[in-house]
Design a protein around this motif. Structure first.
Motif, PDB file in Angstrom:
ATOM      1  N   ALA A   6       8.029  -2.125  -8.041  1.00 17.60           N
ATOM      2  CA  ALA A   6       6.585  -2.220  -8.269  1.00 17.60           C
ATOM      3  C   ALA A   6       6.203  -1.363  -9.467  1.00 17.60           C
ATOM      4  O   ALA A   6       6.903  -0.412  -9.815  1.00 17.60           O
ATOM      5  CB  ALA A   6       5.816  -1.761  -7.038  1.00 17.60           C
ATOM      6  N   GLU A   7       5.059  -1.721 -10.071  1.00 27.02           N
ATOM      7  CA  GLU A   7       4.496  -0.910 -11.144  1.00 27.02           C
ATOM      8  C   GLU A   7       3.002  -1.149 -11.193  1.00 27.02           C
ATOM      9  O   GLU A   7       2.507  -2.192 -10.769  1.00 27.02           O
ATOM     10  CB  GLU A   7       5.154  -1.208 -12.490  1.00 27.02           C
ATOM     11  N   CYS A   8       2.287  -0.145 -11.691  1.00 25.98           N
ATOM     12  CA  CYS A   8       0.837  -0.278 -11.831  1.00 25.98           C
ATOM     13  C   CYS A   8       0.293   0.872 -12.673  1.00 25.98           C
ATOM     14  O   CYS A   8       1.013   1.813 -13.010  1.00 25.98           O
ATOM     15  CB  CYS A   8       0.130  -0.298 -10.476  1.00 25.98           C
ATOM     16  N   GLU A   9      -0.985   0.763 -12.981  1.00 26.61           N
ATOM     17  CA  GLU A   9      -1.728   1.849 -13.596  1.00 26.61           C
ATOM     18  C   GLU A   9      -2.653   2.414 -12.533  1.00 26.61           C
ATOM     19  O   GLU A   9      -3.336   1.660 -11.838  1.00 26.61           O
ATOM     20  CB  GLU A   9      -2.547   1.336 -14.775  1.00 26.61           C
ATOM     21  N   LEU A  10      -2.639   3.738 -12.390  1.00 26.93           N
ATOM     22  CA  LEU A  10      -3.513   4.419 -11.437  1.00 26.93           C
ATOM     23  C   LEU A  10      -4.533   5.237 -12.201  1.00 26.93           C
ATOM     24  O   LEU A  10      -4.180   5.943 -13.144  1.00 26.93           O
ATOM     25  CB  LEU A  10      -2.709   5.356 -10.534  1.00 26.93           C
ATOM     26  N   SER A  42       0.827  -1.215   0.000  1.00 31.85           N
ATOM     27  CA  SER A  42       0.000   0.000   0.000  1.00 31.85           C
ATOM     28  C   SER A  42       0.857   1.258   0.000  1.00 31.85           C
ATOM     29  O   SER A  42       0.497   2.269  -0.606  1.00 31.85           O
ATOM     30  CB  SER A  42      -0.944  -0.002   1.206  1.00 31.85           C
ATOM     31  N   GLY A  43       2.001   1.213   0.633  1.00 34.98           N
ATOM     32  CA  GLY A  43       2.922   2.347   0.633  1.00 34.98           C
ATOM     33  C   GLY A  43       3.548   2.579  -0.731  1.00 34.98           C
ATOM     34  O   GLY A  43       3.766   3.727  -1.140  1.00 34.98           O
ATOM     35  N   LEU A  44       3.832   1.511  -1.458  1.00 36.69           N
ATOM     36  CA  LEU A  44       4.369   1.651  -2.812  1.00 36.69           C
ATOM     37  C   LEU A  44       3.349   2.315  -3.731  1.00 36.69           C
ATOM     38  O   LEU A  44       3.683   3.217  -4.500  1.00 36.69           O
ATOM     39  CB  LEU A  44       4.774   0.280  -3.370  1.00 36.69           C
ATOM     40  N   VAL A  45       2.086   1.889  -3.622  1.00 34.70           N
ATOM     41  CA  VAL A  45       1.020   2.484  -4.429  1.00 34.70           C
ATOM     42  C   VAL A  45       0.837   3.954  -4.050  1.00 34.70           C
ATOM     43  O   VAL A  45       0.717   4.823  -4.912  1.00 34.70           O
ATOM     44  CB  VAL A  45      -0.298   1.696  -4.273  1.00 34.70           C
ATOM     45  N   ASN A  51      -3.429  -3.684 -12.658  1.00 37.95           N
ATOM     46  CA  ASN A  51      -2.208  -4.388 -13.047  1.00 37.95           C
ATOM     47  C   ASN A  51      -1.041  -4.129 -12.101  1.00 37.95           C
ATOM     48  O   ASN A  51       0.090  -3.933 -12.540  1.00 37.95           O
ATOM     49  CB  ASN A  51      -1.814  -4.020 -14.481  1.00 37.95           C
ATOM     50  N   LEU A  52      -1.315  -4.169 -10.796  1.00 33.96           N
ATOM     51  CA  LEU A  52      -0.262  -3.962  -9.804  1.00 33.96           C
ATOM     52  C   LEU A  52       0.659  -5.175  -9.780  1.00 33.96           C
ATOM     53  O   LEU A  52       0.209  -6.309  -9.620  1.00 33.96           O
ATOM     54  CB  LEU A  52      -0.862  -3.731  -8.418  1.00 33.96           C
ATOM     55  N   GLY A  75       2.778   4.079 -13.279  1.00 33.97           N
ATOM     56  CA  GLY A  75       3.790   4.383 -12.280  1.00 33.97           C
ATOM     57  C   GLY A  75       4.726   3.226 -12.029  1.00 33.97           C
ATOM     58  O   GLY A  75       4.366   2.062 -12.230  1.00 33.97           O
ATOM     59  N   LYS A  76       5.931   3.581 -11.568  1.00 33.78           N
ATOM     60  CA  LYS A  76       6.950   2.594 -11.205  1.00 33.78           C
ATOM     61  C   LYS A  76       7.640   3.062  -9.934  1.00 33.78           C
ATOM     62  O   LYS A  76       7.805   4.260  -9.714  1.00 33.78           O
ATOM     63  CB  LYS A  76       8.019   2.483 -12.292  1.00 33.78           C
ATOM     64  N   VAL A  77       8.071   2.090  -9.127  1.00 38.08           N
ATOM     65  CA  VAL A  77       8.928   2.364  -7.982  1.00 38.08           C
ATOM     66  C   VAL A  77      10.221   1.599  -8.209  1.00 38.08           C
ATOM     67  O   VAL A  77      10.191   0.399  -8.516  1.00 38.08           O
ATOM     68  CB  VAL A  77       8.283   1.952  -6.647  1.00 38.08           C
ATOM     69  N   ILE A  78      11.341   2.308  -8.056  1.00 37.43           N
ATOM     70  CA  ILE A  78      12.661   1.750  -8.374  1.00 37.43           C
ATOM     71  C   ILE A  78      13.593   1.976  -7.186  1.00 37.43           C
ATOM     72  O   ILE A  78      13.510   3.006  -6.509  1.00 37.43           O
ATOM     73  CB  ILE A  78      13.230   2.444  -9.628  1.00 37.43           C
TER      74      ILE A  78
END
Length: 141
Positions: free
Chosen positions: A126-130, A50-53, A85-86, A116-119
């Protein structure tokens, strides 16, 4: 960028999940966040999914806030409407720094679709569409 992050986002401590918007262009932005143990999205020594999102969403919020300030408009409040698509490959540890990248795919009538992406250390965490709804604070009264 020299703008204070609290000028760019509607969130306030302890819900602030971005330290700095490091760059922005017309359709994309990058941010950074140092994960402190006191972070509300941390558990068992890790920043949770949840923090990554939320980090990706707040990067998008900071980007929108930056664009509004450049246009001399009020910074809007945003709401996550959907996460699609998380994919979470791994969780970062507390006392480490992560980076975000967001790209605005579509914008229409207050709705924005962001990828979005977290690197961390050149590794995709992580990656997803928001799907985000934004509105001007004065319009939400």
């Amino acid at each position: 960028m020299t703008q204070s992050i609290l000028d760019l986002i509607p969130q306030r401590p302890p819900m602030v999940m971005i330290d700095e918007l490091t760059c922005a262009d017309e359709r994309s932005a990058q941010g950074r966040f140092f994960i402190r143990e006191s972070c509300v999205f941390c558990g068992n020594g890790y920043l949770q999914e949840s923090g990554l999102v939320e980090f990706m969403a707040q990067t998008a919020a900071a980007f929108e806030g930056y664009r509004c300030i450049m246009r001399k408009e009020e910074v809007p409040t945003g709401y996550i409407g959907a996460v699609k698509n998380l994919t979470v490959n791994s969780l970062p540890t507390v006392n480490s720094e992560i980076q975000s990248e967001i790209f605005v795919d579509h914008e229409l009538l207050g709705f924005t679709i962001v990828n979005g992406k977290v690197i961390q250390s050149n590794k995709m965490l992580a990656e997803c569409e928001l799907r985000i709804f934004t509105g001007n604070p004065s319009e939400n009264k």
